[in-house]
Design a protein around this motif. Structure first.
Motif, PDB file in Angstrom:
ATOM      1  N   PRO A 402       0.832  -1.210   0.000  1.00  0.00           N
ATOM      2  CA  PRO A 402       0.000   0.000   0.000  1.00  0.00           C
ATOM      3  C   PRO A 402       0.862   1.254   0.000  1.00  0.00           C
ATOM      4  N   ASN A 404       0.728   5.312   0.696  1.00  0.00           N
ATOM      5  CA  ASN A 404      -0.058   6.338   1.378  1.00  0.00           C
ATOM      6  C   ASN A 404       0.696   7.655   1.397  1.00  0.00           C
ATOM      7  N   TRP A 451      -9.669  11.883   0.572  1.00  0.00           N
ATOM      8  CA  TRP A 451      -8.895  11.729   1.792  1.00  0.00           C
ATOM      9  C   TRP A 451      -9.223  10.393   2.455  1.00  0.00           C
ATOM     10  N   SER A 452      -8.214   9.793   3.050  1.00  0.00           N
ATOM     11  CA  SER A 452      -8.463   8.620   3.896  1.00  0.00           C
ATOM     12  C   SER A 452      -8.691   9.036   5.341  1.00  0.00           C
ATOM     13  N   MET A 474      -0.750   5.229   8.815  1.00  0.00           N
ATOM     14  CA  MET A 474      -0.752   6.300   7.822  1.00  0.00           C
ATOM     15  C   MET A 474      -2.163   6.735   7.417  1.00  0.00           C
ATOM     16  N   VAL A 475      -3.122   6.583   8.319  1.00  0.00           N
ATOM     17  CA  VAL A 475      -4.475   7.070   8.083  1.00  0.00           C
ATOM     18  C   VAL A 475      -4.893   7.881   9.298  1.00  0.00           C
ATOM     19  N   SER A 493      -4.642  12.810   5.130  1.00  0.00           N
ATOM     20  CA  SER A 493      -3.977  11.606   4.622  1.00  0.00           C
ATOM     21  C   SER A 493      -4.759  11.091   3.420  1.00  0.00           C
ATOM     22  N   ALA A 495      -4.963   7.606   0.746  1.00  0.00           N
ATOM     23  CA  ALA A 495      -4.552   6.238   0.432  1.00  0.00           C
ATOM     24  C   ALA A 495      -4.612   6.045  -1.082  1.00  0.00           C
ATOM     25  N   GLY A 497      -3.518   3.299  -2.642  1.00  0.00           N
ATOM     26  CA  GLY A 497      -3.645   1.891  -2.993  1.00  0.00           C
ATOM     27  C   GLY A 497      -2.325   1.254  -3.363  1.00  0.00           C
ATOM     28  N   SER A 498      -2.394   0.095  -3.981  1.00  0.00           N
ATOM     29  CA  SER A 498      -1.185  -0.646  -4.353  1.00  0.00           C
ATOM     30  C   SER A 498      -1.107  -0.957  -5.841  1.00  0.00           C
TER      31      SER A 498
END
Length: 694
Positions: A402, A404, A451-452, A474-475, A493, A495, A497-498
């Motif tokens: 992941p 971030n 935003w996450s 990291m969230v 924050s 995210a 993804g990957s």
């Protein structure tokens, strides 16, 4: 905003800084502010054979099918970097060039100021019998732009001599030239020799270039000096590949709107090469400490002014930092985000004097064999009190972890530095920050990857909230401290993804309530409408509210439901209110008092009683075709009517003295006082708007 530093420590630090400032010249600071890496971009050439596949489904640009023509700006389809500059559009010419930033028509090769050029075949060419087309294919981040000159003439007289293509590759920024011979020979002799190569010219800082220094053979010699040795057609299938090698220059400090931020409106935005920042507004720093600017150049570009400030990008549990924002858990070493480039200072405002500024900071993080890119684009228009910021994260192929991102800074509220946090809106359309009017600082989500999480609270716990086990690493946990005495930092924050690809999150950073810093301007503090009249409070506003903001009127602390139709005198207050940011401007006060001298009175007409026939009719109208109904009670005893004439009363000066024997009911116009007067049997009375009962 380390408020627990003692005053003694502050004085000591000030003395140290003052002494150091005397010991070092201002020239050193200026050099730091604009220092850059000494390495630069160079280009390498590789050659091979490849099949020339005509572009059959491209967008045709008919304006180039002639001699001496250049196109309008055409879309690349992605962001292409040549040298250290980014472009999303290009210009093609009939003389075998693609240029960026500016259109170039020249049929004689020459370096053009501030204009990068790709030259697959640069000479006096003609597209009279040819077709120019282009197409972008593939999927991000591996798209390819192909531009094709098909059946082109080599000088203005020849036709169907050669076809050639330019291919531009996303992210790698590789450039390829590919050729195909057509039937006719070159015409015109040595005067029409061509140049093959490319150059990047950023205007002042750097020119990087590579050119063929021999004819267009399979393995030509090259030079970094522009020349035009190509006298013969390249072989069909000949491919030349140009690859950029090296690092772009970067700047320790770049300024957006450098002369701004000192008055009531506008921002001065100071940025380091890794995105730590200081914002000046109304002559005050908006990020703690307010007196610190970005002064560290290439020697320490990740050192921010004050406390928490900057970016952090994480891959798995490895955090790459650009300042002092980081997750409290995870990797202990916290490697730095590496700088690729930022926009050179002289190119940030375009065009010069327009007040429109763009700065792009390019960073990367390397984990194992994979490279992750972070591009941050700042867009500012003077005298706005906010700027747009786009975070673009590119995840490489082969990634499984992941990715971030977080951005935060330590706010400063000019009335005491502390204030309550807030969040507005419904996911993902949030506005989040801290306010104590007239101070206001917030993030505003605009679009793209949402935003996450978010944070507005005591600056000292921000990094802990980012590194907490719950919610995930990291969230941010959407923490909002609403206490009025909290020394706040704000952060978001995201995210990403990957999955490999390029992703954008678009936001704004706001440093003022959009309702404004000043109270509405009024026509005065006291107004006197006529007694009995309804009045519109908005008529007394000199300036209209900004777009998306409304004017709110209150009386005795209660909002006036309809300020356009008010009948009660008294004291009213008005302010501008933004529902998007839930904030308001300062208030202005208006005193409303009725004026009895111009009282408006409306009495109902007489509708009962016996009608009387008209005794006298003076008319300019033809009443034979449409006879008057004399039974109508509204006909009266005297009728004066006309569509083209008016009644003129006797005009005289001061009838009180002029007429020695007035008769009751006499009407005259007094030319001295400009008023109609009636003699009521006793005195001459002025006829003014009122409600007389006599």
């Amino acid at each position: 905003m380390q408020n627990f530093i003692t005053e003694r420590q502050k004085v000591f630090h000030f003395l140290v800084l003052f002494i150091l400032s005397l010991c070092f010249s201002t020239e050193i600071e200026a050099q730091e502010a604009q220092a850059k890496r000494t390495t630069s971009i160079v280009y390498r050439l590789a050659t091979r054979s490849s099949a020339f596949i005509p572009l059959n489904d491209g967008v045709v640009v008919n304006s180039l099918a002639t001699d001496e023509a250049v196109s309008a700006a055409l879309p690349i389809g992605f962001t292409f970097t040549i040298g250290c500059a980014n472009f999303t559009s290009f210009y093609a010419s009939s003389n075998g060039t693609i240029s960026f930033n500016n259109a170039v028509l020249s049929n004689i090769p020459a370096i053009h100021h501030d204009t990068p050029i790709l030259a697959p075949l640069w000479t006096d060419l003609s597209g009279v019998d040819g077709v120019f087309s282009y197409s972008t294919t593939g999927v991000a981040p591996n798209r390819v732009l192909t531009a094709e000159w098909k059946n082109w003439g080599w000088n203005s007289q020849t036709r169907n001599v050669i076809s050639f293509q330019v291919k531009i590759y996303e992210r790698t920024n590789v450039v390829e030239y590919l050729y195909d011979r057509e039937l006719n020979p070159i015409g015109g002799g040595p005067a029409y020799n061509a140049a093959i190569g490319l150059y990047n010219n950023d205007g002042a800082e750097m020119i990087a270039q590579l050119w063929l220094s021999s004819d267009a053979v399979a393995n030509p010699t090259t030079s970094t000096t522009l020349s035009r040795p190509v006298a013969s057609k390249p072989q069909s299938g000949q491919l030349y590949r140009f690859t950029a090698v090296g690092e772009c220059p970067y700047y320790g400090q770049t300024l957006m709107n450098p002369t701004g931020g000192r008055t009531e409106t506008g921002l001065r935005i100071s940025l380091s090469g890794t995105g730590t920042m200081q914002i000046f507004r109304r002559n005050t720093g908006q990020i703690y400490p307010t007196n610190k600017d970005i002064i560290y150049g290439t020697t320490n570009p990740t050192l921010p002014p004050g406390t928490v400030n900057g970016f952090v990008l994480t891959v798995g549990n490895t955090a790459f930092i650009g300042g002092s924002v980081f997750p409290a858990t995870g990797s202990v070493q916290r490697p730095k985000l590496e700088m690729i480039s930022s926009t050179p200072q002289h190119l940030i405002e375009s065009p010069q004097g327009s007040g429109n500024f763009i700065n792009i900071i390019k960073l990367y993080a390397r984990k194992g064999s994979l490279t992750y890119y972070l591009d941050v684009k700042y867009t500012y228009r003077n005298p706005d009190n906010s700027f747009l910021i786009d975070y673009t994260v590119t995840i490489p192929a082969g990634n499984t972890e992941p990715v971030n991102f977080a951005h935060g800074f330590d706010t400063y509220l000019e009335r005491g530095d502390t204030g309550p946090g807030f969040v507005l809106g419904t996911a993902p359309d949030f506005v989040m920050g801290v306010k104590k009017l007239p101070s206001y600082e917030a993030f505003h989500f605009k679009g793209g990857v949402p935003w996450s999480g978010y944070f507005s609270g005591f600056f000292h716990i921000m990094n802990n909230r980012l590194g907490a086990a719950v919610p995930p690493y990291m969230v941010f946990d959407n923490y909002i401290d609403t206490h009025v005495d909290t020394d706040n930092a704000i952060a978001i924050s995201i995210a990403f993804g990957s999955t490999p690809g390029a992703y954008v999150s678009s936001n704004a950073i706001v440093f003022s309530c959009e309702a404004g810093d000043n109270a509405p301007s009024l026509t005065g503090t006291l107004v006197k409408p006529c007694k009995g009249a309804a009045f519109n409070l908005n008529d007394y506003l000199v300036n209209l509210p900004p777009f998306g903001v409304k004017a709110v009127w209150e009386r005795n602390g209660v909002e006036v439901a309809d300020p356009t139709n008010v009948t009660i005198e008294g004291t009213y207050t008005v302010y501008f209110y933004s529902s998007l940011y839930d904030c308001e401007s300062p208030k202005a006060t208006l005193e409303v008092q009725y004026d009895p001298t111009c009282e408006i009175c409306y009495k109902p007409a007489v509708t009962t009683g016996s009608s009387e026939p008209a005794l006298t009719i003076i008319s300019t109208l033809d009443r034979h075709a449409v006879p008057r109904d004399l039974s109508d009670y509204r006909t009266g005893n005297l009728i004066l009517e006309s569509k083209t004439q008016g009644l003129v009363l006797t005009r005289m000066a001061s009838p009180e003295t002029t007429i020695t024997d007035p008769v009751e009911g006499m009407l005259v116009y007094d030319t001295v006082n400009n008023v109609i007067k009636l003699y009521n049997g006793t005195i001459w009375k002025e006829l003014v708007q009122s409600c007389p009962n006599d």
